[in-house]
Design an enzyme around this catalytic site. Sequence first.
Site, PDB file in Angstrom:
ATOM      1  N   HIS A  17      16.426 -16.232 -11.127  1.00 48.75           N
ATOM      2  CA  HIS A  17      16.708 -14.792 -11.231  1.00 48.75           C
ATOM      3  C   HIS A  17      17.510 -14.510 -12.498  1.00 48.75           C
ATOM      4  O   HIS A  17      17.218 -13.565 -13.237  1.00 48.75           O
ATOM      5  CB  HIS A  17      17.543 -14.305 -10.032  1.00 48.75           C
ATOM      6  N   LYS A  41      15.191  -9.094   8.527  1.00 48.90           N
ATOM      7  CA  LYS A  41      15.445 -10.368   7.859  1.00 48.90           C
ATOM      8  C   LYS A  41      16.857 -10.852   8.170  1.00 48.90           C
ATOM      9  O   LYS A  41      17.803 -10.076   8.191  1.00 48.90           O
ATOM     10  CB  LYS A  41      15.271 -10.180   6.346  1.00 48.90           C
ATOM     11  N   ARG A  90       6.547 -17.555 -10.969  1.00 49.18           N
ATOM     12  CA  ARG A  90       6.744 -18.997 -11.043  1.00 49.18           C
ATOM     13  C   ARG A  90       5.438 -19.764 -11.066  1.00 49.18           C
ATOM     14  O   ARG A  90       5.362 -20.848 -11.628  1.00 49.18           O
ATOM     15  CB  ARG A  90       7.560 -19.480  -9.826  1.00 49.18           C
TER      16      ARG A  90
END
Length: 155
Positions: A17, A41, A90
């Site tokens: 990040h 979450k 990624r």
Amino acid sequence: MKRAIFPGSFDPITLGHYDIIKRGVTLFDEIIVAIGINADKKYMFSLEERINFIKNTFADEPKIKVVSYKGLTVDFCKENEVAFILRGLRNPADFEFEKAIAHTNRDLAPIETVFLLTSARTSYIASSIVRDVIRNNGDYTKLVPDSVRVTLKEL
């Protein structure tokens, strides 16, 4: 003024990040690191801790703001007059997932998503991996900024 939002849960912020944000600052006048709140979450770190991790990491960077938000990212962008969403990629799986979200966002509002490839040295890092290393008392210090390390040592 070109403003971008960099959304995520940042549980915790990682060096991946950090890399995307630091590189994004060279492209935009302001980056809003926006911590999305998802009631479904379960987070390892509280919202306050995550905000502090990021604020402390970028304390010397005036072009970076940190906020939290609920709801759709695209709605946050419209409410705050932000024209760009910044995302890191990624791997090919990230691209496919992020591409679908970017197309949906662009369909909902005139928001462009800007993708940056992660650097080779951080491309394997994910918050879920960091949390697993922390849970198992592993050495997470190579994966996170100093502000997370200091805070965790205090826990």
